[in-house]
Design a protein around this motif. Structure first.
Motif, short mmCIF file in Angstrom:
data_model
loop_
_atom_site.label_atom_id
_atom_site.label_comp_id
_atom_site.label_asym_id
_atom_site.label_seq_id
_atom_site.Cartn_x
_atom_site.Cartn_y
_atom_site.Cartn_z
N ASP A 129 0.84 -1.19 0.00
CA ASP A 129 0.00 0.00 0.00
C ASP A 129 0.88 1.26 0.00
OD1 ASP A 129 -2.24 -1.60 0.04
OD2 ASP A 129 -2.64 -1.32 2.19
N HIS A 130 1.98 1.21 0.76
CA HIS A 130 2.89 2.35 0.84
C HIS A 130 3.49 2.64 -0.53
CE1 HIS A 130 5.48 5.13 3.13
NE2 HIS A 130 6.40 4.81 2.25
N LEU A 131 3.74 1.58 -1.30
CA LEU A 131 4.33 1.72 -2.63
C LEU A 131 3.29 1.79 -3.74
CD1 LEU A 131 7.24 -0.84 -2.18
CD2 LEU A 131 7.48 1.64 -2.34
N GLU A 132 2.02 1.87 -3.34
CA GLU A 132 0.91 1.97 -4.30
C GLU A 132 0.93 0.81 -5.29
OE1 GLU A 132 0.42 5.95 -5.90
OE2 GLU A 132 1.42 6.81 -4.13
N MET A 133 1.17 -0.40 -4.77
CA MET A 133 1.18 -1.61 -5.58
C MET A 133 -0.14 -2.36 -5.40
SD MET A 133 5.06 -3.06 -4.98
CE MET A 133 4.86 -4.41 -6.16
N ASP A 134 -0.73 -2.76 -6.51
CA ASP A 134 -1.95 -3.57 -6.45
C ASP A 134 -1.64 -4.92 -5.81
OD1 ASP A 134 -4.12 -5.39 -7.30
OD2 ASP A 134 -4.77 -3.67 -8.50
N GLU A 144 7.89 -10.92 -13.78
CA GLU A 144 7.52 -11.41 -15.11
C GLU A 144 6.40 -10.56 -15.69
OE1 GLU A 144 7.08 -15.70 -17.27
OE2 GLU A 144 5.99 -15.43 -15.40
N GLY A 145 6.68 -9.91 -16.82
CA GLY A 145 5.70 -9.06 -17.46
C GLY A 145 5.52 -7.72 -16.78
N PHE A 146 6.36 -7.40 -15.82
CA PHE A 146 6.26 -6.12 -15.13
C PHE A 146 6.84 -5.00 -16.01
CE2 PHE A 146 6.29 -7.46 -10.36
CZ PHE A 146 5.36 -8.46 -10.62
N SER A 147 6.28 -3.81 -15.87
CA SER A 147 6.89 -2.64 -16.49
C SER A 147 8.16 -2.28 -15.74
CB SER A 147 5.93 -1.46 -16.46
OG SER A 147 5.76 -1.00 -15.12
N GLY A 148 8.96 -1.36 -16.31
CA GLY A 148 10.18 -0.94 -15.63
C GLY A 148 9.90 -0.37 -14.25
N GLY A 149 8.86 0.46 -14.16
CA GLY A 149 8.51 1.05 -12.88
C GLY A 149 8.03 0.02 -11.88
N GLU A 150 7.27 -0.96 -12.35
CA GLU A 150 6.78 -2.02 -11.46
C GLU A 150 7.94 -2.87 -10.93
OE1 GLU A 150 2.37 -2.56 -13.55
OE2 GLU A 150 4.05 -3.84 -14.15
N LEU A 181 9.20 7.54 -9.97
CA LEU A 181 10.37 7.94 -9.19
C LEU A 181 9.96 8.43 -7.81
CD1 LEU A 181 13.42 8.55 -9.03
CD2 LEU A 181 12.92 10.80 -10.01
N LYS A 182 8.91 9.21 -7.73
CA LYS A 182 8.44 9.72 -6.44
C LYS A 182 8.00 8.58 -5.52
CE LYS A 182 6.88 14.27 -8.03
NZ LYS A 182 5.69 15.15 -8.25
N ILE A 183 7.34 7.57 -6.09
CA ILE A 183 6.87 6.45 -5.27
C ILE A 183 8.05 5.63 -4.76
CG2 ILE A 183 5.58 4.28 -5.32
CD1 ILE A 183 3.69 5.65 -7.38
N ASP A 209 16.87 14.77 -5.65
CA ASP A 209 15.86 15.77 -5.27
C ASP A 209 14.85 15.16 -4.31
OD1 ASP A 209 16.90 17.81 -6.82
OD2 ASP A 209 15.67 17.31 -8.57
N TYR A 210 14.67 13.84 -4.39
CA TYR A 210 13.66 13.16 -3.59
C TYR A 210 14.26 12.33 -2.46
CZ TYR A 210 10.80 14.60 -7.52
OH TYR A 210 10.17 15.36 -8.48
N ILE A 211 15.49 11.88 -2.64
CA ILE A 211 16.20 11.17 -1.57
C ILE A 211 17.44 12.00 -1.26
CG2 ILE A 211 17.27 9.01 -0.84
CD1 ILE A 211 15.76 7.63 -3.14
N LYS A 212 17.39 12.76 -0.21
CA LYS A 212 18.48 13.68 0.12
C LYS A 212 19.66 12.91 0.73
CE LYS A 212 16.16 17.42 -1.01
NZ LYS A 212 16.52 18.22 -2.18
N PRO A 213 20.81 12.90 0.05
CA PRO A 213 21.96 12.18 0.61
C PRO A 213 22.69 13.04 1.63
CG PRO A 213 22.55 13.16 -1.49
CD PRO A 213 21.10 13.48 -1.27
N ASP A 214 23.41 12.37 2.51
CA ASP A 214 24.28 13.09 3.44
C ASP A 214 25.58 13.46 2.76
OD1 ASP A 214 22.77 12.86 6.10
OD2 ASP A 214 22.80 10.78 5.43
#
Length: 250
Positions: A129-134, A144-150, A181-183, A209-214
């Motif tokens: 749910d946190h990753l907005e995955m069905d 298998e059969g996943f998109s790049g983002g999935e 990327l945001k997810i 920009d979304y994961i601030k490194p030290d």
């Protein structure tokens, strides 16, 4: 407590030297990013740390909280708390996501101890749910059969479930649109902890920009040639790697 890389040298199986004396320390509680031109050894470093068999370590050491890990198998390193998110995640036909992650978790438990199925699925669904995955992805074969983002979200799901001590993300942003990327970044940021160190390998500032490194490090020709704070990534985004042409670094 840290993942410490000291004067690390490694070659391909044919003897071609890729890592030429890498020095890097990633303390728990910190996020470090490595940037650099193509062919500089970034992905090789991630694979050598995790124990990839296509590389031969010819010198140096990698210690996890003071213990040498270079002599350990891939499985031992994983069970000991090292996690690598791949740039190109593999497909595993015939093995469902839920069973794959459950087997990985089971392998870390003492002999005779079993995972509680109800608690496992409650935790799994929460992370999905946190990753907005069905939730249908639990029954699908791994990648298998996943998109790049999935695929990339699935890597982060595995990381969140396994709760490793040191996370290495090899160009996790590669091929992601801005929404994906945001997810993915949201999942990585949820894993930040004083008890966990992270190494991000990326070509682009946008991930940072979304994961601030030290700290940000520049890798070139198989070694770390420059280190700095998050502002270094902005400098690289603006000016590129022109400084690598300077005589002292050539």
């Amino acid at each position: 407590m840290s993942l410490q890389i000291t004067n690390l040298h490694a070659t391909l199986e044919d003897g071609t030297e890729i890592l030429k004396g890498v020095n890097l320390t990633i303390p728990k509680g910190e996020v470090h990013a490595i940037m650099g031109p193509n062919g500089s050894g970034k992905s090789t470093l991630s694979k050598v740390i995790s124990g990839h068999e296509s590389y031969v370590v010819t010198g140096g050491s990698v210690t996890q909280d003071g213990e040498e890990i270079l002599g350990k198998s891939i499985d031992e390193r994983s069970r000991g708390g090292i996690f690598l998110a791949f740039q190109y995640p593999s497909e595993v036909p015939g093995v469902s996501n839920a069973n794959f992650i459950r087997a990985a978790l089971q392998a870390r438990l003492p002999k005779g101890q079993e995972i509680d199925a109800v608690a496992y699925y409650k935790n799994l669904y929460s992370k999905m749910d946190h990753l907005e995955m069905d939730r249908k992805f639990t029954a699908r074969a791994v990648n298998e059969g996943f998109s790049g983002g999935e695929k990339k979200r699935n890597e982060i799901l595995q990381m969140m479930m396994l709760e490793p001590e040191y996370c290495i993300l090899d160009e996790t942003d590669s091929g992601l649109d801005i929404d994906a990327l945001k997810i993915v970044a949201k999942g990585v940021n949820a894993m930040r902890s004083p008890e966990r160190g992270m190494l991000l390998i990326t070509h682009y500032q946008r991930l940072l920009d979304y994961i601030k490194p030290d700290y940000v490090h520049v890798m070139a020709e198989g070694r770390i040639v420059r280190s700095g704070g998050p502002e270094l990534a902005l400098e690289l985004e603006k000016d590129g790697y022109e400084f690598l042409k300077e005589p002292a670094l050539a």
